[in-house]
Design an enzyme around this catalytic site. Structure first.
Site, PDB file in Angstrom:
ATOM      1  N   GLY A   1      -2.936  10.267   2.147  1.00 50.65           N
ATOM      2  CA  GLY A   1      -3.787  10.244   0.942  1.00 50.65           C
ATOM      3  C   GLY A   1      -5.242  10.473   1.315  1.00 50.65           C
ATOM      4  O   GLY A   1      -6.150   9.893   0.718  1.00 50.65           O
ATOM      5  N   ALA A   2      -5.473  11.357   2.306  1.00 49.59           N
ATOM      6  CA  ALA A   2      -6.823  11.488   2.892  1.00 49.59           C
ATOM      7  C   ALA A   2      -7.630  12.634   2.316  1.00 49.59           C
ATOM      8  O   ALA A   2      -8.667  12.995   2.853  1.00 49.59           O
ATOM      9  CB  ALA A   2      -6.706  11.614   4.407  1.00 49.59           C
TER      10      ALA A   2
ATOM     11  N   ALA B   1       3.921  -3.822  -5.529  1.00 50.07           N
ATOM     12  CA  ALA B   1       3.877  -2.936  -4.355  1.00 50.07           C
ATOM     13  C   ALA B   1       2.873  -3.452  -3.327  1.00 50.07           C
ATOM     14  O   ALA B   1       3.157  -3.486  -2.124  1.00 50.07           O
ATOM     15  CB  ALA B   1       3.501  -1.518  -4.794  1.00 50.07           C
ATOM     16  N   LYS B   2       1.700  -3.870  -3.797  1.00 48.66           N
ATOM     17  CA  LYS B   2       0.651  -4.284  -2.856  1.00 48.66           C
ATOM     18  C   LYS B   2       0.960  -5.640  -2.217  1.00 48.66           C
ATOM     19  O   LYS B   2       0.539  -5.901  -1.077  1.00 48.66           O
ATOM     20  CB  LYS B   2      -0.710  -4.300  -3.559  1.00 48.66           C
ATOM     21  CG  LYS B   2      -1.212  -2.903  -3.943  1.00 48.66           C
ATOM     22  CD  LYS B   2      -1.192  -1.938  -2.774  1.00 48.66           C
ATOM     23  CE  LYS B   2      -2.079  -0.722  -2.980  1.00 48.66           C
ATOM     24  NZ  LYS B   2      -1.956   0.247  -1.858  1.00 48.66           N
TER      25      LYS B   2
ATOM     26  N   TYR C   1       2.022  -2.143  -9.539  1.00 50.02           N
ATOM     27  CA  TYR C   1       1.061  -2.011  -8.430  1.00 50.02           C
ATOM     28  C   TYR C   1       0.915  -3.331  -7.671  1.00 50.02           C
ATOM     29  O   TYR C   1       0.880  -3.358  -6.432  1.00 50.02           O
ATOM     30  CB  TYR C   1      -0.266  -1.559  -9.027  1.00 50.02           C
ATOM     31  CG  TYR C   1      -1.364  -1.226  -8.056  1.00 50.02           C
ATOM     32  CD1 TYR C   1      -1.356  -0.022  -7.332  1.00 50.02           C
ATOM     33  CD2 TYR C   1      -2.453  -2.077  -7.896  1.00 50.02           C
ATOM     34  CE1 TYR C   1      -2.395   0.290  -6.470  1.00 50.02           C
ATOM     35  CE2 TYR C   1      -3.492  -1.774  -7.040  1.00 50.02           C
ATOM     36  CZ  TYR C   1      -3.467  -0.579  -6.330  1.00 50.02           C
ATOM     37  OH  TYR C   1      -4.508  -0.276  -5.472  1.00 50.02           O
ATOM     38  N   ALA C   2       0.855  -4.444  -8.409  1.00 50.63           N
ATOM     39  CA  ALA C   2       0.723  -5.763  -7.761  1.00 50.63           C
ATOM     40  C   ALA C   2       1.955  -6.053  -6.910  1.00 50.63           C
ATOM     41  O   ALA C   2       1.836  -6.570  -5.779  1.00 50.63           O
ATOM     42  CB  ALA C   2       0.540  -6.850  -8.822  1.00 50.63           C
TER      43      ALA C   2
ATOM     44  N   ASP D   1       4.607  14.694   0.888  1.00 51.28           N
ATOM     45  CA  ASP D   1       4.800  13.614  -0.086  1.00 51.28           C
ATOM     46  C   ASP D   1       5.344  12.430   0.699  1.00 51.28           C
ATOM     47  O   ASP D   1       6.470  12.487   1.215  1.00 51.28           O
ATOM     48  CB  ASP D   1       5.797  14.074  -1.155  1.00 51.28           C
ATOM     49  CG  ASP D   1       6.120  12.974  -2.164  1.00 51.28           C
ATOM     50  OD1 ASP D   1       5.650  11.832  -1.975  1.00 51.28           O
ATOM     51  OD2 ASP D   1       6.841  13.265  -3.131  1.00 51.28           O
ATOM     52  N   VAL D   2       4.557  11.353   0.787  1.00 48.01           N
ATOM     53  CA  VAL D   2       4.965  10.230   1.637  1.00 48.01           C
ATOM     54  C   VAL D   2       6.241   9.541   1.136  1.00 48.01           C
ATOM     55  O   VAL D   2       6.891   8.828   1.890  1.00 48.01           O
ATOM     56  CB  VAL D   2       3.835   9.176   1.800  1.00 48.01           C
ATOM     57  CG1 VAL D   2       2.635   9.780   2.503  1.00 48.01           C
ATOM     58  CG2 VAL D   2       3.458   8.547   0.468  1.00 48.01           C
TER      59      VAL D   2
ATOM     60  N   ARG E   1      -9.157  12.517  -0.482  1.00 50.70           N
ATOM     61  CA  ARG E   1     -10.341  11.973  -1.182  1.00 50.70           C
ATOM     62  C   ARG E   1     -10.397  10.463  -1.048  1.00 50.70           C
ATOM     63  O   ARG E   1      -9.509   9.855  -0.440  1.00 50.70           O
ATOM     64  CB  ARG E   1     -10.342  12.401  -2.651  1.00 50.70           C
ATOM     65  CG  ARG E   1      -9.077  12.043  -3.410  1.00 50.70           C
ATOM     66  CD  ARG E   1      -8.983  12.900  -4.668  1.00 50.70           C
ATOM     67  NE  ARG E   1      -7.719  12.750  -5.358  1.00 50.70           N
ATOM     68  CZ  ARG E   1      -7.520  11.929  -6.383  1.00 50.70           C
ATOM     69  NH1 ARG E   1      -8.503  11.174  -6.817  1.00 50.70           N
ATOM     70  NH2 ARG E   1      -6.343  11.870  -6.974  1.00 50.70           N
TER      71      ARG E   1
HETATM   72  P1  NAP Z   1      -7.516   7.964  -4.809  1.00 51.00           P
HETATM   73  O1  NAP Z   1      -8.956   8.349  -4.844  1.00 51.00           O
HETATM   74  O2  NAP Z   1      -6.698   8.109  -6.040  1.00 51.00           O
HETATM   75  O3  NAP Z   1      -6.817   8.753  -3.591  1.00 51.00           O
HETATM   76  C1  NAP Z   1      -5.461   8.562  -3.313  1.00 51.00           C
HETATM   77  C2  NAP Z   1      -4.942   9.803  -2.593  1.00 51.00           C
HETATM   78  O4  NAP Z   1      -3.534   9.609  -2.320  1.00 51.00           O
HETATM   79  C3  NAP Z   1      -5.058  11.065  -3.456  1.00 51.00           C
HETATM   80  O5  NAP Z   1      -5.608  12.138  -2.720  1.00 51.00           O
HETATM   81  C4  NAP Z   1      -3.604  11.334  -3.850  1.00 51.00           C
HETATM   82  O6  NAP Z   1      -3.294  12.703  -4.029  1.00 51.00           O
HETATM   83  C5  NAP Z   1      -2.868  10.837  -2.624  1.00 51.00           C
HETATM   84  N1  NAP Z   1      -1.451  10.639  -2.910  1.00 51.00           N
HETATM   85  C6  NAP Z   1      -0.885  10.125  -4.045  1.00 51.00           C
HETATM   86  N2  NAP Z   1       0.453  10.132  -3.955  1.00 51.00           N
HETATM   87  C7  NAP Z   1       0.760  10.674  -2.750  1.00 51.00           C
HETATM   88  C8  NAP Z   1       1.980  10.970  -2.098  1.00 51.00           C
HETATM   89  N3  NAP Z   1       3.168  10.705  -2.661  1.00 51.00           N
HETATM   90  N4  NAP Z   1       1.941  11.513  -0.853  1.00 51.00           N
HETATM   91  C9  NAP Z   1       0.749  11.807  -0.272  1.00 51.00           C
HETATM   92  N5  NAP Z   1      -0.447  11.555  -0.842  1.00 51.00           N
HETATM   93  C10 NAP Z   1      -0.446  10.996  -2.070  1.00 51.00           C
HETATM   94  O7  NAP Z   1      -7.342   6.437  -4.357  1.00 51.00           O
HETATM   95  P2  NAP Z   1      -8.321   5.440  -3.548  1.00 51.00           P
HETATM   96  O8  NAP Z   1      -9.077   4.653  -4.539  1.00 51.00           O
HETATM   97  O9  NAP Z   1      -9.016   6.152  -2.455  1.00 51.00           O
HETATM   98  O10 NAP Z   1      -7.216   4.430  -2.945  1.00 51.00           O
HETATM   99  C11 NAP Z   1      -6.680   4.576  -1.628  1.00 51.00           C
HETATM  100  C12 NAP Z   1      -5.772   3.387  -1.337  1.00 51.00           C
HETATM  101  O11 NAP Z   1      -6.511   2.174  -1.475  1.00 51.00           O
HETATM  102  C13 NAP Z   1      -4.581   3.278  -2.292  1.00 51.00           C
HETATM  103  O12 NAP Z   1      -3.451   2.796  -1.598  1.00 51.00           O
HETATM  104  C14 NAP Z   1      -5.059   2.248  -3.300  1.00 51.00           C
HETATM  105  O13 NAP Z   1      -3.988   1.613  -3.932  1.00 51.00           O
HETATM  106  C15 NAP Z   1      -5.861   1.327  -2.402  1.00 51.00           C
HETATM  107  N6  NAP Z   1      -6.865   0.529  -3.132  1.00 51.00           N
HETATM  108  C16 NAP Z   1      -7.889   1.119  -3.818  1.00 51.00           C
HETATM  109  C17 NAP Z   1      -8.819   0.324  -4.493  1.00 51.00           C
HETATM  110  C18 NAP Z   1      -9.985   0.896  -5.277  1.00 51.00           C
HETATM  111  O14 NAP Z   1     -10.716   0.116  -5.913  1.00 51.00           O
HETATM  112  N7  NAP Z   1     -10.215   2.205  -5.269  1.00 51.00           N
HETATM  113  C19 NAP Z   1      -8.693  -1.069  -4.466  1.00 51.00           C
HETATM  114  C20 NAP Z   1      -7.631  -1.628  -3.764  1.00 51.00           C
HETATM  115  C21 NAP Z   1      -6.733  -0.821  -3.092  1.00 51.00           C
HETATM  116  P3  NAP Z   1      -3.394  13.351  -5.521  1.00 51.00           P
HETATM  117  O15 NAP Z   1      -4.814  13.342  -5.857  1.00 51.00           O
HETATM  118  O16 NAP Z   1      -2.836  14.729  -5.341  1.00 51.00           O
HETATM  119  O17 NAP Z   1      -2.548  12.462  -6.403  1.00 51.00           O
END
Ligand code: NAP
Length: 248
Positions: free
Chosen positions: A8-9, A152-153, A149-150, A58-59, A11
């Site tokens: 998921g890198a 899963a986390k 989500y809760a 796709d993970v 962005r």
């Molecule tokens: P994000 O900006 O939505 O980025 C997530 C990335 O994961 C996106 O590039 C997405 O691709 C990719 N992805 C989704 N499904 C995938 C799959 N099946 N295989 C490969 N890549 C996939 O999210 P983020 O905010 O950076 O969050 C990153 C992690 O931190 C997540 O696990 C999230 O649950 C966790 N987290 C975030 C927050 C927060 O406040 N942001 C808080 C707690 C935890 P697409 O764009 O193509 O879908």
């Protein structure tokens, strides 16, 4: 330096983590669903003198994961670091949550972390060294509209502790990071779902955060970087809340 994989890198937190690990000296495999978007992160790393390759995978799909990890080993060397970061949201109150929304979230976060870790650990065991970092969330403690989500986390936390127990004897540590509110596309989507501006959501969150600011992806990347260091080898099975306070 050992090769790192960040899922998921393309962005958000994943992109910041990939760049940080590259700055730490690791060749980095930038994995995401969208190869073009993943390439942007990889190109940025290369432009700053690092080594990176973008791989679409796709993970949640076992064949896709196997092929991706094989490609990482062939192109960058055997992975010694894995950051399970890929994630999606499908928020809704329980009574309105569809089975598809439940399955999608559980599959990407939990099945995805399982498949990626199972594939990568073989290389780590061979090298008698490894670092696994899984992204949990403060939502693991319970959050309205996020039953999927809760779950899963919270599952990620149990998964991480079990990896620590099983893989410790091979020089592999496993830890989880539970971010609070981090400004990314994911939290922008949350604002849209709630029908408020992103600025209003940030303000509301910040009023509840002891350090009086929202988190940024680099806050999480710094914590990942610590867990991946050689000197962090006695820290395993931990969940680090990175939330600007004891809870978000
Ligand atoms: P994000 O900006 O939505 O980025 C997530 C990335 O994961 C996106 O590039 C997405 O691709 C990719 N992805 C989704 N499904 C995938 C799959 N099946 N295989 C490969 N890549 C996939 O999210 P983020 O905010 O950076 O969050 C990153 C992690 O931190 C997540 O696990 C999230 O649950 C966790 N987290 C975030 C927050 C927060 O406040 N942001 C808080 C707690 C935890 P697409 O764009 O193509 O879908």
């Amino acid at each position: 330096m050992t090769t790192a994989i960040v899922t998921g890198a393309a962005r958000g937190i994943g992109a910041a983590t990939a760049k940080r690990l590259a700055t730490d000296g690791h060749p980095v495999a930038v994995i995401d669903l969208d190869e073009v978007a993943a390439s942007l992160t990889a190109e940025e790393i290369v432009a700053h003198g690092g080594r990176a390759t973008a791989i679409a995978a796709d993970v949640a799909d076992a064949d896709s994961v196997r092929a991706a990890v094989d490609r990482v080993a062939a192109e960058l060397g055997p992975p010694g670091i894995l950051v399970n970061n890929a994630g999606v949201l499908r928020d809704n109150l329980l009574f309105k949550m569809s089975e598809t929304d439940w399955d999608t979230v559980i599959n990407v976060h939990l099945r995805g972390a399982f498949l990626m870790t199972r594939a990568a650990q073989a290389h780590m065991v061979s090298a008698s060294w490894g670092r696994i970092v899984n992204l949990s969330s403060t939502s693991a403690l319970g959050n309205r509209g996020q039953a999927n989500y809760a779950a899963a986390k919270a599952g990620i936390q149990g998964f991480t502790k079990t990896l620590a127990v099983e893989l410790g004897r091979y020089g592999i540590t496993a830890n989880a990071i539970a971010p609070g509110f981090i400004q990314t596309d994911m939290t922008k989507a949350t604002a849209e779902r709630l029908g408020v501006s992103f600025e209003a959501l940030v303000d509301a969150q910040v009023s509840q955060i002891p350090v009086s600011r929202a988190g940024v992806p680099d806050d999480i990347a710094a914590a990942v970087s610590y867990f991946c260091r050689k000197e962090a080898g006695f820290v395993s099975g931990q969940v680090l809340y990175v939330a600007g306070g004891p809870k978000s």
